[in-house]
Design a protein around this motif. Structure first.
Motif, PDB file in Angstrom:
ATOM      1  N   GLU A  67       0.819  -1.222  -0.153  1.00 48.13           N
ATOM      2  CA  GLU A  67      -0.006  -0.032  -0.037  1.00 48.13           C
ATOM      3  C   GLU A  67       0.921   1.205  -0.004  1.00 48.13           C
ATOM      4  O   GLU A  67       0.619   2.160  -0.746  1.00 48.13           O
ATOM      5  CB  GLU A  67      -0.980  -0.102   1.270  1.00 48.13           C
ATOM      6  CG  GLU A  67      -2.103  -0.842   1.108  1.00 48.13           C
ATOM      7  CD  GLU A  67      -2.773  -1.298   2.500  1.00 48.13           C
ATOM      8  OE1 GLU A  67      -4.027  -1.031   2.210  1.00 48.13           O
ATOM      9  OE2 GLU A  67      -2.269  -1.091   3.527  1.00 48.13           O
ATOM     10  N   VAL A  68       2.061   1.225   0.721  1.00 45.40           N
ATOM     11  CA  VAL A  68       2.922   2.427   0.955  1.00 45.40           C
ATOM     12  C   VAL A  68       3.658   2.582  -0.404  1.00 45.40           C
ATOM     13  O   VAL A  68       3.661   3.648  -1.048  1.00 45.40           O
ATOM     14  CB  VAL A  68       3.915   2.222   2.025  1.00 45.40           C
ATOM     15  CG1 VAL A  68       4.897   3.317   1.857  1.00 45.40           C
ATOM     16  CG2 VAL A  68       3.293   2.200   3.473  1.00 45.40           C
ATOM     17  N   ILE A  69       3.998   1.561  -1.039  1.00 43.71           N
ATOM     18  CA  ILE A  69       4.521   1.767  -2.647  1.00 43.71           C
ATOM     19  C   ILE A  69       3.463   2.183  -3.396  1.00 43.71           C
ATOM     20  O   ILE A  69       3.706   3.273  -4.270  1.00 43.71           O
ATOM     21  CB  ILE A  69       5.156   0.255  -2.745  1.00 43.71           C
ATOM     22  CG1 ILE A  69       6.329  -0.182  -2.140  1.00 43.71           C
ATOM     23  CG2 ILE A  69       5.357   0.344  -4.433  1.00 43.71           C
ATOM     24  CD1 ILE A  69       6.948  -1.393  -2.298  1.00 43.71           C
ATOM     25  N   GLU A  70       2.233   1.689  -3.512  1.00 40.96           N
ATOM     26  CA  GLU A  70       1.225   2.094  -4.286  1.00 40.96           C
ATOM     27  C   GLU A  70       0.884   3.607  -4.096  1.00 40.96           C
ATOM     28  O   GLU A  70       0.816   4.155  -5.148  1.00 40.96           O
ATOM     29  CB  GLU A  70      -0.077   1.270  -4.188  1.00 40.96           C
ATOM     30  CG  GLU A  70      -0.931   1.590  -5.259  1.00 40.96           C
ATOM     31  CD  GLU A  70      -2.102   0.580  -5.063  1.00 40.96           C
ATOM     32  OE1 GLU A  70      -3.063   0.874  -5.965  1.00 40.96           O
ATOM     33  OE2 GLU A  70      -2.091  -0.382  -4.401  1.00 40.96           O
ATOM     34  N   GLU A  71       0.915   4.035  -2.919  1.00 35.76           N
ATOM     35  CA  GLU A  71       0.633   5.533  -2.669  1.00 35.76           C
ATOM     36  C   GLU A  71       1.734   6.403  -3.140  1.00 35.76           C
ATOM     37  O   GLU A  71       1.457   7.574  -3.745  1.00 35.76           O
ATOM     38  CB  GLU A  71       0.390   5.738  -1.042  1.00 35.76           C
ATOM     39  CG  GLU A  71      -0.860   5.170  -0.693  1.00 35.76           C
ATOM     40  CD  GLU A  71      -1.060   5.154   0.916  1.00 35.76           C
ATOM     41  OE1 GLU A  71       0.028   5.664   1.701  1.00 35.76           O
ATOM     42  OE2 GLU A  71      -2.255   4.919   1.362  1.00 35.76           O
ATOM     43  N   LEU A  72       2.822   5.555  -2.857  1.00 34.90           N
ATOM     44  CA  LEU A  72       4.121   6.614  -3.305  1.00 34.90           C
ATOM     45  C   LEU A  72       4.214   6.803  -4.935  1.00 34.90           C
ATOM     46  O   LEU A  72       4.476   8.010  -5.499  1.00 34.90           O
ATOM     47  CB  LEU A  72       5.408   6.221  -2.912  1.00 34.90           C
ATOM     48  CG  LEU A  72       5.564   6.322  -1.474  1.00 34.90           C
ATOM     49  CD1 LEU A  72       6.934   5.386  -0.833  1.00 34.90           C
ATOM     50  CD2 LEU A  72       5.796   7.586  -0.931  1.00 34.90           C
ATOM     51  N   ILE A  73       3.878   5.906  -5.603  1.00 32.21           N
ATOM     52  CA  ILE A  73       3.642   5.648  -6.975  1.00 32.21           C
ATOM     53  C   ILE A  73       2.657   6.569  -7.595  1.00 32.21           C
ATOM     54  O   ILE A  73       2.824   7.605  -8.555  1.00 32.21           O
ATOM     55  CB  ILE A  73       3.624   4.186  -7.765  1.00 32.21           C
ATOM     56  CG1 ILE A  73       5.149   3.473  -7.471  1.00 32.21           C
ATOM     57  CG2 ILE A  73       3.231   4.315  -8.907  1.00 32.21           C
ATOM     58  CD1 ILE A  73       4.848   1.967  -7.770  1.00 32.21           C
ATOM     59  N   GLU A  74       1.464   6.697  -7.076  1.00 26.10           N
ATOM     60  CA  GLU A  74       0.569   7.483  -7.229  1.00 26.10           C
ATOM     61  C   GLU A  74       0.881   9.017  -7.000  1.00 26.10           C
ATOM     62  O   GLU A  74       0.510   9.923  -7.998  1.00 26.10           O
ATOM     63  CB  GLU A  74      -0.745   7.230  -6.453  1.00 26.10           C
ATOM     64  CG  GLU A  74      -1.296   5.970  -6.957  1.00 26.10           C
ATOM     65  CD  GLU A  74      -2.714   5.444  -6.169  1.00 26.10           C
ATOM     66  OE1 GLU A  74      -2.778   6.188  -5.227  1.00 26.10           O
ATOM     67  OE2 GLU A  74      -3.187   4.443  -6.547  1.00 26.10           O
ATOM     68  N   LYS A  75       1.456   9.163  -5.991  1.00 26.45           N
ATOM     69  CA  LYS A  75       2.006  10.372  -5.750  1.00 26.45           C
ATOM     70  C   LYS A  75       3.008  11.157  -6.941  1.00 26.45           C
ATOM     71  O   LYS A  75       2.772  12.107  -7.153  1.00 26.45           O
ATOM     72  CB  LYS A  75       2.310  10.710  -4.197  1.00 26.45           C
ATOM     73  CG  LYS A  75       2.871  12.030  -3.845  1.00 26.45           C
ATOM     74  CD  LYS A  75       3.649  11.987  -2.601  1.00 26.45           C
ATOM     75  CE  LYS A  75       4.253  13.372  -2.115  1.00 26.45           C
ATOM     76  NZ  LYS A  75       4.932  13.143  -0.710  1.00 26.45           N
ATOM     77  N   GLU A  76       3.745  10.390  -6.999  1.00 20.08           N
ATOM     78  CA  GLU A  76       5.014  10.654  -8.086  1.00 20.08           C
ATOM     79  C   GLU A  76       4.346  10.843  -9.295  1.00 20.08           C
ATOM     80  O   GLU A  76       4.600  11.900 -10.110  1.00 20.08           O
ATOM     81  CB  GLU A  76       5.962   9.510  -8.210  1.00 20.08           C
ATOM     82  CG  GLU A  76       6.919   9.860  -6.924  1.00 20.08           C
ATOM     83  CD  GLU A  76       7.988  11.086  -6.976  1.00 20.08           C
ATOM     84  OE1 GLU A  76       8.145  11.434  -8.124  1.00 20.08           O
ATOM     85  OE2 GLU A  76       8.087  11.749  -5.924  1.00 20.08           O
ATOM     86  N   ALA A  77       3.231   9.960  -9.853  1.00 19.78           N
ATOM     87  CA  ALA A  77       2.518  10.142 -11.095  1.00 19.78           C
ATOM     88  C   ALA A  77       1.990  11.310 -11.376  1.00 19.78           C
ATOM     89  O   ALA A  77       1.608  12.092 -12.052  1.00 19.78           O
ATOM     90  CB  ALA A  77       1.818   8.896 -11.083  1.00 19.78           C
TER      91      ALA A  77
END
Length: 82
Positions: free
Chosen positions: A30-40
């Motif tokens: 979940e943390v990785i997914e949130e970080l990817i979404e934030k960067e995107a």
């Protein structure tokens, strides 16, 4: 739908990931997914800003004329078609 990914992290990145997951009370995924979404989102914002800046920079070329006529003159010539 979820997709399984196999990734490799440095020891330091893995420590940060564990710390973030623990602090947020979320899974590492979940943390990785949130970080990817934030960067995107940041990337998309940057691209939109770049496009806007190009538009502003080239605004002098958009004078409202087509050839030697203004858009208003063309509308008047065409009557109520526009």
């Amino acid at each position: 739908m979820k997709v399984r990914k196999n990734i490799t992290l440095s020891k330091k990145a893995e420590e940060y990931l564990r710390m973030l997951a623990r602090e947020k009370k979320k899974s590492q995924s979940e943390v990785i997914e949130e970080l990817i979404e934030k960067e995107a989102k940041e990337y998309e914002k940057k691209k939109r800003l770049e496009a806007f800046e190009r538009l502003v920079k080239n605004a002098k070329y958009y004078s409202g004329k087509i050839g030697n006529k203004t858009i208003q003159q063309i509308k008047e010539e065409m009557g109520s078609e526009l």
